[in-house]
Design a protein around this motif. Sequence first.
Motif, short mmCIF file in Angstrom:
data_model
loop_
_atom_site.label_atom_id
_atom_site.label_comp_id
_atom_site.label_asym_id
_atom_site.label_seq_id
_atom_site.Cartn_x
_atom_site.Cartn_y
_atom_site.Cartn_z
N THR A 1 40.41 56.64 28.75
CA THR A 1 41.39 56.98 28.43
C THR A 1 42.29 56.46 29.56
OG1 THR A 1 41.31 59.15 29.42
CG2 THR A 1 40.98 58.57 26.89
N THR A 2 42.60 56.87 31.42
CA THR A 2 43.57 56.43 31.72
C THR A 2 42.46 55.18 32.37
OG1 THR A 2 44.00 58.71 32.16
CG2 THR A 2 44.17 57.11 33.72
N TYR A 3 43.96 53.82 32.49
CA TYR A 3 43.09 52.56 32.47
C TYR A 3 44.77 51.97 33.15
CZ TYR A 3 44.39 51.80 27.71
OH TYR A 3 44.97 52.05 26.37
N TYR A 4 44.56 50.55 33.58
CA TYR A 4 45.35 49.78 34.00
C TYR A 4 45.43 48.34 33.52
CZ TYR A 4 46.37 53.98 37.29
OH TYR A 4 46.58 55.30 37.74
N LEU A 5 46.55 47.74 33.11
CA LEU A 5 46.33 46.03 32.75
C LEU A 5 47.61 45.34 33.59
CD1 LEU A 5 47.13 47.64 29.03
CD2 LEU A 5 44.92 46.35 29.78
N PHE A 6 47.21 44.47 33.72
CA PHE A 6 47.78 43.57 34.56
C PHE A 6 48.16 42.95 34.03
CE2 PHE A 6 46.76 46.20 38.75
CZ PHE A 6 45.42 46.60 38.35
N TRP A 7 49.02 41.55 35.00
CA TRP A 7 49.37 40.61 34.21
C TRP A 7 49.50 39.77 35.23
CZ3 TRP A 7 49.04 37.13 29.49
CH2 TRP A 7 48.53 37.80 28.65
N TYR A 8 48.24 38.49 35.85
CA TYR A 8 48.87 37.11 36.80
C TYR A 8 49.41 35.91 36.13
CZ TYR A 8 46.50 40.19 39.83
OH TYR A 8 45.78 40.94 40.58
N LYS A 9 49.93 34.77 37.26
CA LYS A 9 50.18 33.84 36.81
C LYS A 9 49.04 32.86 37.57
CE LYS A 9 54.37 30.60 36.58
NZ LYS A 9 55.86 30.58 37.18
N GLN A 10 48.23 31.75 36.87
CA GLN A 10 47.77 30.91 38.09
C GLN A 10 48.91 29.31 37.61
OE1 GLN A 10 43.76 29.76 36.70
NE2 GLN A 10 43.44 29.77 39.36
N PRO A 11 49.78 28.98 38.46
CA PRO A 11 49.61 27.83 38.76
C PRO A 11 49.28 26.98 38.99
CG PRO A 11 50.99 28.87 40.32
CD PRO A 11 50.49 30.00 39.53
N PRO A 12 50.02 25.68 38.84
CA PRO A 12 48.71 24.86 39.10
C PRO A 12 48.21 24.27 40.65
CG PRO A 12 50.45 23.55 38.25
CD PRO A 12 50.90 25.09 37.74
N SER A 13 48.90 25.36 41.26
CA SER A 13 48.44 24.66 42.61
C SER A 13 47.21 26.19 43.03
CB SER A 13 49.46 25.81 43.39
OG SER A 13 50.13 26.54 43.23
N GLY A 14 46.97 25.97 41.95
CA GLY A 14 45.57 27.36 41.84
C GLY A 14 45.99 29.32 42.07
N GLU A 15 46.61 29.69 42.92
CA GLU A 15 46.30 30.51 43.34
C GLU A 15 46.90 31.90 42.05
OE1 GLU A 15 49.31 28.78 43.79
OE2 GLU A 15 51.05 30.23 44.43
N LEU A 16 46.33 32.61 42.27
CA LEU A 16 47.07 34.34 41.38
C LEU A 16 47.66 35.09 41.83
CD1 LEU A 16 44.11 33.22 40.34
CD2 LEU A 16 44.32 35.80 39.17
N VAL A 17 49.36 34.46 40.60
CA VAL A 17 50.00 35.30 41.32
C VAL A 17 50.03 36.42 40.96
CG1 VAL A 17 52.85 35.67 41.72
CG2 VAL A 17 51.54 33.19 42.39
N PHE A 18 49.94 37.59 41.23
CA PHE A 18 50.26 39.48 40.49
C PHE A 18 51.83 39.30 39.85
CE2 PHE A 18 50.78 43.43 39.32
CZ PHE A 18 51.21 44.35 40.06
N LEU A 19 52.40 39.82 38.63
CA LEU A 19 52.92 39.92 37.81
C LEU A 19 53.62 41.91 37.21
CD1 LEU A 19 53.06 37.08 35.09
CD2 LEU A 19 53.95 36.70 37.24
#
Lengths: 116, 116
Positions: free
Chosen positions: A30-48
Amino acid sequence: AQKVTQAQTEISVVEKEDVTLDCVYETRDTTYYLFWYKQPPSGELVFLIRRNSFDEQNEISGRYSWNFQKSTSSFNFTITASQVVDSAVYFCALSEEYNAGNMLTFGGGTRLMVKP
Amino acid sequence: DGGITQSPKYLFRKEGQNVTLSCEQNLNHDAMYWYRQDPGQGLRLIYYSQIVNDFQKGDIAEGYSVSREKKESFPLTVTSAQKNPTAFYLCASSSYSPGTYNQPQHFGDGTRLSIL
Protein backbone atom coordinates in the motif's frame (compact mmCIF):
# COMPACT_ATOMS: atom_id res chain seq x y z
CA ALA A 1 6.01 -9.29 -6.77
CA GLN A 2 6.31 -5.86 -8.29
CA LYS A 3 6.32 -5.08 -12.00
CA VAL A 4 6.54 -1.98 -14.18
CA THR A 5 5.30 -1.92 -17.75
CA GLN A 6 6.07 0.72 -20.34
CA ALA A 7 4.12 -0.48 -23.32
CA GLN A 8 5.45 2.14 -25.73
CA THR A 9 8.90 1.04 -26.81
CA GLU A 10 9.44 3.95 -29.22
CA ILE A 11 7.66 7.24 -29.85
CA SER A 12 8.52 9.72 -32.57
CA VAL A 13 7.18 13.29 -32.55
CA VAL A 14 7.93 16.55 -34.26
CA GLU A 15 9.32 19.38 -32.22
CA LYS A 16 6.71 21.41 -30.28
CA GLU A 17 4.27 18.52 -30.12
CA ASP A 18 3.08 17.32 -26.72
CA VAL A 19 3.86 13.71 -25.88
CA THR A 20 2.79 11.36 -23.07
CA LEU A 21 4.81 8.39 -21.92
CA ASP A 22 2.79 5.69 -20.21
CA CYS A 23 3.76 3.73 -17.12
CA VAL A 24 1.66 1.02 -15.47
CA TYR A 25 2.80 -0.72 -12.32
CA GLU A 26 1.87 -3.69 -10.15
CA THR A 27 2.50 -4.02 -6.43
CA ARG A 28 0.84 -5.56 -3.42
CA ASP A 29 2.16 -2.91 -1.05
CA THR A 30 0.00 0.00 0.00
CA THR A 31 3.03 2.22 0.41
CA TYR A 32 5.41 2.53 -2.49
CA TYR A 33 7.38 5.06 -4.50
CA LEU A 34 7.44 5.76 -8.20
CA PHE A 35 10.26 7.33 -10.16
CA TRP A 36 11.03 8.59 -13.65
CA TYR A 37 14.54 8.69 -15.08
CA LYS A 38 15.88 10.07 -18.37
CA GLN A 39 18.73 8.36 -20.23
CA PRO A 40 20.19 10.67 -22.90
CA PRO A 41 22.47 9.25 -25.62
CA SER A 42 25.50 9.78 -23.35
CA GLY A 43 24.23 6.90 -21.20
CA GLU A 44 23.86 8.11 -17.62
CA LEU A 45 20.43 7.98 -15.99
CA VAL A 46 19.16 11.33 -14.78
CA PHE A 47 16.62 11.38 -11.95
CA LEU A 48 13.47 13.37 -12.80
CA ILE A 49 10.88 12.75 -10.11
CA ARG A 50 9.97 10.63 -7.06
CA ARG A 51 6.37 10.29 -5.92
CA ASN A 52 4.95 8.33 -2.98
CA SER A 53 1.72 6.39 -3.15
CA PHE A 54 -0.14 8.71 -0.80
CA ASP A 55 0.40 11.78 -2.91
CA GLU A 56 -1.87 11.70 -5.94
CA GLN A 57 -1.51 15.36 -6.82
CA ASN A 58 -0.28 15.99 -10.30
CA GLU A 59 3.11 17.60 -10.50
CA ILE A 60 4.40 20.12 -13.00
CA SER A 61 7.99 21.15 -13.51
CA GLY A 62 8.45 23.48 -16.45
CA ARG A 63 7.48 21.55 -19.59
CA TYR A 64 7.26 18.28 -17.65
CA SER A 65 4.17 17.03 -15.85
CA TRP A 66 3.24 13.80 -14.16
CA ASN A 67 -0.20 12.25 -13.69
CA PHE A 68 -0.44 9.65 -10.91
CA GLN A 69 -3.66 7.63 -10.80
CA LYS A 70 -3.85 4.90 -8.18
CA SER A 71 -7.18 3.67 -9.52
CA THR A 72 -5.51 2.60 -12.76
CA SER A 73 -2.02 1.95 -11.30
CA SER A 74 -0.52 4.44 -13.70
CA PHE A 75 2.10 7.16 -13.44
CA ASN A 76 2.23 8.87 -16.81
CA PHE A 77 4.71 11.50 -17.90
CA THR A 78 3.88 14.32 -20.31
CA ILE A 79 6.31 16.62 -22.08
CA THR A 80 4.69 19.78 -23.39
CA ALA A 81 6.09 21.50 -26.46
CA SER A 82 8.77 18.87 -26.97
CA GLN A 83 12.28 19.85 -27.99
CA VAL A 84 15.07 17.95 -29.74
CA VAL A 85 16.98 17.85 -26.44
CA ASP A 86 14.16 15.75 -24.99
CA SER A 87 15.25 12.86 -27.22
CA ALA A 88 16.24 10.08 -24.85
CA VAL A 89 15.11 6.83 -23.31
CA TYR A 90 12.78 7.34 -20.37
CA PHE A 91 12.42 4.80 -17.58
CA CYS A 92 9.70 4.45 -15.01
CA ALA A 93 10.61 2.61 -11.79
CA LEU A 94 8.95 1.36 -8.61
CA SER A 95 10.27 0.90 -5.08
CA GLU A 96 8.19 -0.79 -2.41
CA GLU A 97 8.49 0.60 1.09
CA TYR A 98 10.92 -1.23 3.36
CA ASN A 99 12.39 -3.26 0.55
CA ALA A 100 15.89 -4.36 1.39
CA GLY A 101 18.42 -2.04 -0.11
CA ASN A 102 16.17 0.59 -1.68
CA MET A 103 15.94 -1.55 -4.78
CA LEU A 104 14.18 -0.27 -7.86
CA THR A 105 12.19 -2.28 -10.37
CA PHE A 106 12.51 -0.66 -13.78
CA GLY A 107 10.22 -0.76 -16.77
CA GLY A 108 11.68 -1.57 -20.16
CA GLY A 109 11.94 2.08 -21.15
CA THR A 110 10.42 4.24 -23.88
CA ARG A 111 12.68 5.72 -26.53
CA LEU A 112 11.49 9.21 -27.45
CA MET A 113 12.71 10.76 -30.68
CA VAL A 114 11.92 14.42 -31.22
CA LYS A 115 12.52 15.54 -34.79
CA PRO A 116 13.17 19.16 -35.73
CA ASP B 1 31.27 18.29 -7.46
CA GLY B 2 29.58 15.32 -5.82
CA GLY B 3 28.87 12.39 -8.02
CA ILE B 4 29.61 8.89 -9.19
CA THR B 5 32.64 8.08 -11.31
CA GLN B 6 32.80 4.95 -13.40
CA SER B 7 35.91 3.85 -15.23
CA PRO B 8 36.87 2.97 -17.82
CA LYS B 9 34.26 4.29 -20.24
CA TYR B 10 35.01 1.48 -22.70
CA LEU B 11 36.48 -1.92 -21.91
CA PHE B 12 37.36 -4.93 -24.02
CA ARG B 13 37.63 -8.45 -22.69
CA LYS B 14 39.43 -11.40 -24.16
CA GLU B 15 38.17 -14.95 -23.86
CA GLY B 16 38.84 -16.43 -20.42
CA GLN B 17 39.78 -13.10 -18.91
CA ASN B 18 38.39 -11.45 -15.79
CA VAL B 19 37.91 -7.70 -15.96
CA THR B 20 37.08 -5.20 -13.22
CA LEU B 21 34.88 -2.14 -13.59
CA SER B 22 35.47 0.69 -11.15
CA CYS B 23 32.78 2.70 -9.37
CA GLU B 24 33.56 5.49 -6.90
CA GLN B 25 31.13 7.90 -5.24
CA ASN B 26 31.67 10.98 -3.09
CA LEU B 27 28.02 11.50 -2.16
CA ASN B 28 28.46 9.80 1.22
CA HIS B 29 25.78 7.31 0.21
CA ASP B 30 25.46 4.05 2.11
CA ALA B 31 23.97 1.91 -0.66
CA MET B 32 25.53 1.11 -4.01
CA TYR B 33 24.29 -0.91 -6.98
CA TRP B 34 25.41 -2.46 -10.24
CA TYR B 35 23.07 -2.81 -13.22
CA ARG B 36 23.43 -4.35 -16.62
CA GLN B 37 21.67 -2.85 -19.63
CA ASP B 38 21.41 -4.71 -22.94
CA PRO B 39 20.56 -2.86 -26.18
CA GLY B 40 16.95 -1.72 -26.25
CA GLN B 41 16.24 -3.12 -22.81
CA GLY B 42 15.75 -1.97 -19.27
CA LEU B 43 18.11 -2.27 -16.34
CA ARG B 44 18.70 -5.52 -14.50
CA LEU B 45 20.25 -5.59 -11.04
CA ILE B 46 23.49 -7.56 -10.68
CA TYR B 47 24.56 -6.85 -7.07
CA TYR B 48 23.85 -4.31 -4.39
CA SER B 49 25.43 -3.30 -1.10
CA GLN B 50 23.79 -1.50 1.80
CA ILE B 51 26.87 -1.16 4.00
CA VAL B 52 30.60 -1.73 3.89
CA ASN B 53 31.71 -5.37 3.85
CA ASP B 54 28.24 -6.58 2.94
CA PHE B 55 26.57 -7.15 -0.43
CA GLN B 56 23.66 -9.09 -1.87
CA LYS B 57 22.97 -10.79 -5.20
CA GLY B 58 20.50 -9.21 -7.54
CA ASP B 59 18.57 -10.84 -10.37
CA ILE B 60 21.54 -11.75 -12.59
CA ALA B 61 24.58 -12.23 -10.30
CA GLU B 62 25.96 -15.36 -11.99
CA GLY B 63 29.35 -14.72 -13.57
CA TYR B 64 29.93 -11.53 -11.60
CA SER B 65 31.58 -10.69 -8.28
CA VAL B 66 31.85 -7.54 -6.16
CA SER B 67 33.54 -6.19 -3.05
CA ARG B 68 32.74 -3.32 -0.72
CA GLU B 69 35.82 -2.61 1.36
CA LYS B 70 35.23 1.13 1.48
CA LYS B 71 32.04 3.16 1.58
CA GLU B 72 33.07 5.11 -1.52
CA SER B 73 33.98 2.17 -3.72
CA PHE B 74 32.05 -0.77 -5.22
CA PRO B 75 34.05 -2.50 -7.97
CA LEU B 76 32.45 -5.12 -10.20
CA THR B 77 34.43 -8.03 -11.65
CA VAL B 78 33.11 -9.72 -14.75
CA THR B 79 34.53 -13.22 -14.60
CA SER B 80 35.23 -15.68 -17.38
CA ALA B 81 32.15 -17.58 -16.21
CA GLN B 82 29.98 -14.80 -17.66
CA LYS B 83 29.61 -16.10 -21.20
CA ASN B 84 27.80 -13.10 -22.62
CA PRO B 85 29.35 -10.04 -20.97
CA THR B 86 28.81 -7.56 -23.80
CA ALA B 87 26.56 -4.86 -22.33
CA PHE B 88 26.42 -1.40 -20.80
CA TYR B 89 27.10 -1.44 -17.05
CA LEU B 90 25.75 1.24 -14.76
CA CYS B 91 26.70 1.89 -11.16
CA ALA B 92 24.38 3.77 -8.81
CA SER B 93 24.22 4.90 -5.19
CA SER B 94 21.58 6.14 -2.79
CA SER B 95 21.06 7.17 0.80
CA TYR B 96 20.01 4.26 2.95
CA SER B 97 19.47 4.83 6.64
CA PRO B 98 16.47 5.06 8.99
CA GLY B 99 14.25 7.87 7.79
CA THR B 100 15.77 7.99 4.31
CA TYR B 101 14.37 4.88 2.66
CA ASN B 102 13.24 4.81 -0.96
CA GLN B 103 15.46 7.70 -1.94
CA PRO B 104 16.36 8.15 -5.61
CA GLN B 105 19.36 6.33 -6.96
CA HIS B 106 22.03 8.44 -8.61
CA PHE B 107 23.90 6.97 -11.55
CA GLY B 108 27.35 7.10 -13.08
CA ASP B 109 28.08 7.52 -16.79
CA GLY B 110 28.45 3.79 -17.38
CA THR B 111 31.05 1.41 -18.81
CA ARG B 112 30.54 -0.25 -22.17
CA LEU B 113 32.06 -3.74 -22.17
CA SER B 114 32.72 -5.70 -25.35
CA ILE B 115 34.35 -9.02 -26.18
CA LEU B 116 37.42 -9.04 -28.43
